[in-house]
Design a protein around this motif. Structure first.
Motif, PDB file in Angstrom:
ATOM      1  N   UNK A   1       5.843   4.660   8.959  1.00 21.22           N
ATOM      2  CA  UNK A   1       4.500   4.774   9.518  1.00 21.22           C
ATOM      3  C   UNK A   1       3.836   6.062   9.022  1.00 21.22           C
ATOM      4  N   UNK A   2       2.485   6.087   9.124  1.00 27.97           N
ATOM      5  CA  UNK A   2       1.714   7.256   8.700  1.00 27.97           C
ATOM      6  C   UNK A   2       0.924   7.008   7.435  1.00 27.97           C
ATOM      7  N   UNK A   3       0.789   8.061   6.637  1.00 28.51           N
ATOM      8  CA  UNK A   3      -0.017   8.020   5.416  1.00 28.51           C
ATOM      9  C   UNK A   3       0.606   7.059   4.405  1.00 28.51           C
ATOM     10  N   UNK A   4      -0.249   6.283   3.711  1.00 30.38           N
ATOM     11  CA  UNK A   4       0.284   5.251   2.825  1.00 30.38           C
ATOM     12  C   UNK A   4      -0.573   5.053   1.580  1.00 30.38           C
ATOM     13  N   UNK A   5      -1.384   6.035   1.224  1.00 35.15           N
ATOM     14  CA  UNK A   5      -2.309   5.876   0.100  1.00 35.15           C
ATOM     15  C   UNK A   5      -1.595   5.605  -1.208  1.00 35.15           C
ATOM     16  N   UNK A   6      -0.335   6.056  -1.333  1.00 34.29           N
ATOM     17  CA  UNK A   6       0.430   5.849  -2.563  1.00 34.29           C
ATOM     18  C   UNK A   6       1.511   4.797  -2.417  1.00 34.29           C
TER      19      UNK A   6
ATOM     20  N   UNK B   1       4.027  11.085   6.438  1.00 31.31           N
ATOM     21  CA  UNK B   1       4.581   9.775   6.774  1.00 31.31           C
ATOM     22  C   UNK B   1       6.032   9.954   7.196  1.00 31.31           C
ATOM     23  N   UNK B   2       6.602   8.913   7.786  1.00 30.38           N
ATOM     24  CA  UNK B   2       7.962   8.996   8.308  1.00 30.38           C
ATOM     25  C   UNK B   2       8.714   7.708   8.042  1.00 30.38           C
ATOM     26  N   UNK B   3      10.046   7.829   7.986  1.00 30.88           N
ATOM     27  CA  UNK B   3      10.930   6.680   7.890  1.00 30.88           C
ATOM     28  C   UNK B   3      11.941   6.748   9.024  1.00 30.88           C
TER      29      UNK B   3
END
Length: 397
Positions: free
Chosen positions: A250-255, A233-235
Motif C-alpha cells: 500500500x501507499x505510493x505507486x507511481x512507479x 510505500x510498504x509491504x
C-alpha cells in the motif's frame, strides 16, 4: 578521533585523506570481521571518522566489530544526508551521521562521523532508520523514536522534533518495526500492522491521506509475519515465511512499486501479483522499488522504479509486477536503497546494482550497473545488509 588501531586499519582499507572531495579507494582486502560502510559520506554517515564526499569501497565503521553488533540500520534522505545505527549485544545503540533533526538521539543536533551512544536507551532488541528519524523496539515490546517529527513520524502525539528517545503512544505487544522516509510501522503479536506519520500517498494504509502523530491500524491486514517500509510505500508478508503466503502492499505507486500491475496509489493494502511458485522467505523495499526472496529456489524478484537499473533486469524500464533478477540465485538477504540494491548470496559474496553516483555499489567506481555484477571482495562473514530508503550509502556487518 581514530584510535591507533582504527587508523592503521583505515590506511590499509582506503586511500581517503579525510577531507572533502577525496574518493575512497579500497586496497588490499581485509578479512577481519567489522561493520562496513561505503557510498556517500557528506554527513559522516559512513562512520569512518572522515568527511570524505564518497567512498567507493567498503571501509570500517570506527570502533565497531561485528562480534559486538547484532543489528544495523541505515537512514537518510537525498544524496547528501544519511545516518547509521548499530545495535550492540548489551542492548544499547550507537549512531552516527547527519543529526540536524536529532536523529542520532544523542541529545544534540550536531552531526558526527563516528559512532556515539543514543542516550537514555537500553534493552533494545531491534532498530530501524527512516529519512531523518529512528526507531527502537524494546524488550517489553514497546517502541521508542527520535529525530524529525514534522509529520508525526515519532508517534508520540506531537509534531516537535526530539533529539532523545520518546515513547510511541498506545502500542504494546510489538514484534517488528520499520521506518519509511517520513512514516513508521509496527507489527504486533496478533499479526496486525500499525502506522503513523506522513500519509500524502496513503502509506499509513488507513483509507485516508491524513497524517497521524499516533499509530493507526492498517485496514484489512491480519496474519502478518513481516513488514518493510519504502520511502512512501510498504509491504507486508501475510502467512509464515517459506510456506506460501502473499505480499500485500500500500501507499505510493507511481512507479509500480506495489506490484499490483497498476500505477495507482493505494490507501489500503492490495495484493502484489505473484510471479513465482512456492512461498516468500523475505521482503525488502527501497525508495520506489521492492524486492522478494522466494523460499523454493532462493531467487530474487523485483518491481517498481528502475530508472537507474535498481531492479537488476539489464534494462531501465519500470515494472508494475514482480520479475526475477536474471542469473541470480542462492539469495539469503536483500536490501534496497534510494536507487540501488544489495544482495547476500549463499556463497557469502555480496552483489550490488543500480545507481552508483556516490560509490554505493562498493566496486571502486562511480559507474552504475543494471545487472548484479559487483562482488565486494573485502566483505567476509556478512550477516546483515542495510541501505537507506532515501539515501546513497550501504552498510554490512
Amino acid at each position: 578521533m581514530l584510535s591507533a588501531v582504527d587508523h592503521a586499519l583505515r590506511v590499509i582499507i582506503c586511500a581517503c585523506r579525510g577531507g572533502r572531495g577525496f574518493a575512497c579507494r579500497g586496497r588490499r582486502p581485509v578479512r577481519e570481521r567489522r561493520v562496513w560502510s561505503w557510498g556517500n559520506n557528506r554527513a559522516g554517515q559512513l562512520g569512518d571518522g572522515t568527511w570524505a564526499d564518497v567512498c567507493t569501497a567498503p571501509t570500517a565503521v570506527v570502533g565497531l566489530r561485528s562480534t559486538e553488533v547484532v543489528g544495523i540500520a541505515a537512514g537518510g534522505f537525498g544524496t547528501a544526508f544519511g545516518h547509521g545505527l548499530a545495535l550492540l549485544t548489551d542492548g544499547t545503540v550507537r549512531s552516527w551521521g547527519a543529526n540536524g533533526a536529532g536523529q542520532l538521539g544523542d541529545s544534540t543536533v550536531l552531526s558526527h562521523n563516528d559512532p556515539g551512544p543514543v542516550v537514555h536507551l537500553a534493552g533494545v532488541v531491534s532498530i530501524a532508520a527512516g529519512g531523518a528519524h529512528s526507531l527502537a523496539l524494546l524488550t517489553d515490546h514497546s517502541v521508542v523514536a527520535w529525530g524529525r517529527n514534522d509529520c508525526g513520524q515519532l508517534g508520540n502525539g506531537a509534531n516537535a522534533d526530539s533529539s532523545v528517545p520518546v515513547g510511541v503512544e498506545g502500542l504494546d505487544s510489538v514484534v517488528a518495526i520499520a521506518a519509511g522516509l517520513h512514516h513508521s510501522l509496527a507489527l504486533r503479536e496478533d499479526g496486525t500492522v500499525w502506522a503513523w506519520g506522513h500519509n500524502h500517498n496513503g502509506q499509513l494504509g488507513d483509507g485516508t491521506c491524513a497524517a497521524r502523530n499516533v499509530p493507526a491500524l492498517v485496514k484489512g491486514l491480519t496474519g502478518v509475519t513481516q513488514i518493510t517500509a519504502g520511502a512512501s510505500h510498504n509491504l507486508a508478508l501475510v502467512g509464515p515465511p517459506g510456506n506460501g503466503g502473499v505480499i500485500m502492499a500500500w501507499g505510493h505507486n507511481a512507479s509500480g512499486q506495489l506490484g499490483d500491475d497498476s500505477t495507482t496509489n493505494r490507501s489500503t493494502p492490495v495484493k502484489t501479483r505473484d510471479s513465482w511458485s512456492g512461498g516468500v522467505a523475505r521482503i525488502a523495499a527501497g525508495a520506489n522499488h521492492s524486492a522478494a526472496i522466494t523460499s523454493t529456489d532462493n531467487a530474487l524478484h523485483t518491481w517498481g522504479r528502475n530508472t537507474s537499473g535498481q531492479l537488476g533486469s539489464a534494462t531501465t524500464k519500470n515494472q508494475a509486477t514482480p520479475i526475477p533478477v536474471p542469473g541470480l540465485t542462492g539469495i539469503q538477504l536483500a536490501a534496497c536503497g534510494r536507487e540501488h540494491t544489495l544482495a547476500l548470496l549463499t556463497d557469502n559474496t555480496v552483489r550490488s546494482w543500480g545507481n552508483n553516483c556516490s560509490g554505493q555499489l562498493g566496486n571502486r567506481t562511480t559507474t552504475g550497473s543494471s545487472t548484479p555484477m559487483t562482488i565486494l571482495s573485502e566483505l567476509s562473514g556478512v550477516d546483515e545488509l542495510a541501505a537507506p530508503v532515501g539515501g546513497d550509502f550501504s552498510l554490512a556487518r
